[in-house]
Each structure stands twice: as C-alpha cells, then as structure tokens.
Design an enzyme around this catalytic site. Structure first.
Site, PDB file in Angstrom:
ATOM      1  N   CYS A 113       0.807  -1.231   0.000  1.00 54.68           N
ATOM      2  CA  CYS A 113       0.000   0.000   0.000  1.00 54.68           C
ATOM      3  C   CYS A 113       0.835   1.273   0.000  1.00 54.68           C
ATOM      4  CB  CYS A 113      -0.944  -0.013   1.197  1.00 54.68           C
ATOM      5  SG  CYS A 113      -2.045  -1.416   1.167  1.00 54.68           S
ATOM      6  N   HIS A 255      -4.121   7.100   2.339  1.00 53.70           N
ATOM      7  CA  HIS A 255      -4.367   5.729   1.891  1.00 53.70           C
ATOM      8  C   HIS A 255      -5.745   5.300   2.404  1.00 53.70           C
ATOM      9  CE1 HIS A 255      -3.988   1.586   0.972  1.00 53.70           C
ATOM     10  NE2 HIS A 255      -3.792   1.182   2.215  1.00 53.70           N
ATOM     11  N   ASN A 285     -10.091  -1.071  -0.341  1.00 53.72           N
ATOM     12  CA  ASN A 285      -8.646  -0.839  -0.316  1.00 53.72           C
ATOM     13  C   ASN A 285      -8.030  -1.503  -1.554  1.00 53.72           C
ATOM     14  OD1 ASN A 285      -5.907  -0.819   0.140  1.00 53.72           O
ATOM     15  ND2 ASN A 285      -6.017  -1.558   2.244  1.00 53.72           N
TER      16      ASN A 285
END
Ligand code: COA
Length: 330
Positions: A113, A255, A285
């Site tokens: 990520c 994020h 996500n």
C-alpha cells in the site's frame, strides 16, 4: 534539483462491482458490520482474464492523453504493484508494450500500500535530476487474485484498480511541484500483513496451495494499531520539518484502508474532514491503487485546485509508511 509536478491523472478500474450485500452471500458478514467497521460499501473486482497490466495500461493511457503526450514521448514507466500478471516479466514491460512506448524503459516496485508514494519519489528523482522529462508513475493492484474469499476479516476490505500520473519538470511552485517526501519501514512487523508462499521461502506447491498460503494473511487489529499510530506520526514529522501544521493543508489524500484509520489520523493532524478525500466506500482498499484513485475522485469532485497544498499519507505491508507534500498545479 529541478521542480517536478503532476501533469495528469488517469485510472484503471474494472467495471464489475461486488457490494457488501454480495459479500453477505459469500461469508458470514453483514453490510452494516462492514460499513461500521471499515466505511466500505462496495469494491470493483476484475473478471477472469483481466490483469494488472490491463488496468495499469488503461490508467497510463488516460494520464498520457490528458497530458497531451503520445507513446513516443514517454521515457520511463514505474509500476507500484504486488499483484503483477505473473512474477516475470515486470508489469512495466507489459505496459510499455501495450501502450507502444517505443522509447521507454521501466520497472516495478513492490511495497504494497505504500508503493505509489515510494514509486512517485523514485520517479520524481529521475525528473528532478534532468534524466527524463516525461515519466508515468502507476499504482495498481488486482487484490482479488490474492484474497481468500472465505476469510471474512480480509476479503471484505480489498478491491481491484488503480491509477497513473504523468510527472514532468515544473517551471515554478505556482506551476505545481512536489515539496518533500518522508518514508519509513519497520520490517519487524512483516508477518502481520503478508503472503506467506509463492516466493523463494515457500515456492508454490500442492501443499502451499492446499494450505492457502498463497493468499494474503493479516492480523487486522495489529495492522489497525500500526496504521492509526504511524500514519499520522509520519505526517507530523513531514509537516514539522517544513514548518507546517495540519491547519496549513488544503487537501489531505490518505491511503484508503479503513475509514476509522483515516478519521483517527485526521483528528491527530487537526485537519477537518471536509479537506479529506475519501472514496473507500466506492473502491475498498486497492493497495497501491488508492492514492491515484483518490486524486481522480478529488479532481472529479472539484476538490483539488491549482495552488492547493496537498498532503498524501500511506501505510501498509512491510510494515511501511510514507507521506508526501506537494503544491497542486492545475
Ligand atoms: N463480518 C462480521 N464480523 C466480523 C468480520 C466480518 N467481515 N470480520 C471480523 N469479524 C468479527 C471477528 O470475528 C470478531 O468477532 P468476536 O468478537 O466474536 O471474536 C469481531 O468481528 C471483532 O473483530 P476484530 O478483528 O477485532 O474487528 P476490528 O474492529 O479490528 O475490524 C478489521 C477488523 C480487519 C476491519 C480492522 O482490524 C482493520 O481494518 N484492520 C486494518 C486492516 C488493514 O487496513 N489492512 C490493510 C493495510 S494496508
């Protein structure tokens, strides 16, 4: 070192949507639980046969066209991903070929990520040094390829998709430019978010597949604690060394891992929610894809404007975290 700006943003998102209600039919969960615990309502998932390089190529094509460039103009393609089409070749090579960028070289960068911000700093350095003028930085993942759709704690979170930016030399801060980056890794936490098999430690075998070791494993609460502590901390350190506070930030692009993680970071940073870009409800996500997707959302909603001071924040497997500051230029 020359100034470097983002000139355009493109996205690559598969059309198929998996809603929380769809997930209720797959595992013991509920739309209410998922929304309350994560903020997610739906995620996009590829159809069989659609690959990471397909999404990356679409995102790169959009970014290239929006920047008024042709394939011949592109010099370097950097792809942040942990879910390449296959271990070799690199997705960057597939994108180079599919887009027909005859003069470009490229490579992949894998740190889950945090990948997009890390790749962005690498790309920025190639432009700042004068080595290249037209660079495409891509963040994309096909998380559905590594998700165990019987693991309810994990499968509800992730989705497929990503985006790309063209970065170029900037003439002035008013034209837009990156100001600073800060990254950190804490490898002692690697086991809390990992794919145990499929690499040199445990090459793929009948046993690794039977044990599901090729799927993403996470200790959700441990990762949650890491994220709520380290993501705001790294932002504060970046702001401090630039003599800024959260109050100076016009747009915060974090994020998209969990809405509760975002809210806790925002509270710590003193940034009001109206300055925060959230699209986790739509995409879940997407790992390396979240930040370019969030930039696209911000642009489409008219919430990212020329002159804005933008703070980005990332965190993920590694464990890793990162932050970037920039002045938006268009
Ligand atoms: N539906 C319903 N119940 C669920 C569930 C689901 N999808 N997933 C877990 N639960 C249950 C658990 O089994 C547990 O039940 P119990 O109390 O009977 O044991 C309960 O909900 C609480 O579980 P817990 O894991 O403590 O929940 P949580 O509030 O920590 O939320 C996550 C779980 C995964 C959403 C949260 O920990 C998280 O977001 N962590 C970070 C993950 C992440 O961001 N990963 C990527 C990083 S880039």
């Amino acid at each position: 070192m020359a100034l470097v700006k983002i000139s355009s943003v493109g996205i690559g998102v598969p059309p198929r949507i998996l809603t929380n209600h769809d997930m209720e039919k797959m595992v013991d969960t509920s739309d209410q639980w998922i929304q309350e615990r994560t903020g997610i309502k739906q995620r996009h998932i590829v159809d069989p046969g659609t690959t990471c390089s397909d999404l990356a190529t679409e995102a790169a094509r959009q970014a290239m066209e929006k920047a008024g460039l042709t394939p011949d103009d592109i010099e370097l393609i950097i792809v942040a991903t942990n879910t390449p089409d296959s271990p070799l070749p690199a997705v960057a090579c597939l994108v180079q070929h599919k887009l027909g960028c005859k003069h470009a070289w490229g490579f992949d960068l894998a740190i889950a990520c945090s990948g997009f911000l890390y790749a962005m700093q690498v790309g920025v350095q190639f432009v700042a040094s004068g080595a290249h003028k037209n660079v495409i930085v891509i963040g994309v993942d096909v998380m559905s390829s590594v998700i165990d759709y019987t693991d309810r704690q994990t499968c509800i979170i992730f989705g497929d998709g990503g985006g790309a930016c063209v970065i170029q030399p900037s003439t002035s801060e008013a034209d837009g430019c990156f100001i600073d980056f800060l990254h950190e890794v804490d490898g002692s936490g690697g086991e809390f978010l990992c794919i145990p098999a499929g690499g040199s430690a445990h090459p793929p075998s009948k046993e690794t597949v039977e044990q599901g070791l090729h799927f993403l494993k996470q200790d959700g609460p441990v990762v949650f604690k890491f994220a709520t502590k380290r993501m705001p901390e790294i932002c504060v350190r970046l702001l401090d060394r630039n003599n800024l506070t959260g109050a100076d930030i016009d747009v915060f692009i974090p994020h998209q891992a969990n809405l509760r993680i975002i809210k806790s970071a925002v509270e710590r940073l003193g940034i009001p929610m109206e300055k925060v870009i959230v699209n986790i409800d739509q995409y879940g996500n997407t790992t390396a894809g979240t930040l370019p997707l969030a930039m696209d959302t911000a642009l489409k909603e008219g919430r990212l404007k020329k002159g804005d001071l933008v703070l980005f924040a990332a965190m993920g497997a590694g464990l890793s975290a990162g932050a970037a500051l920039m002045r938006w230029g268009y």
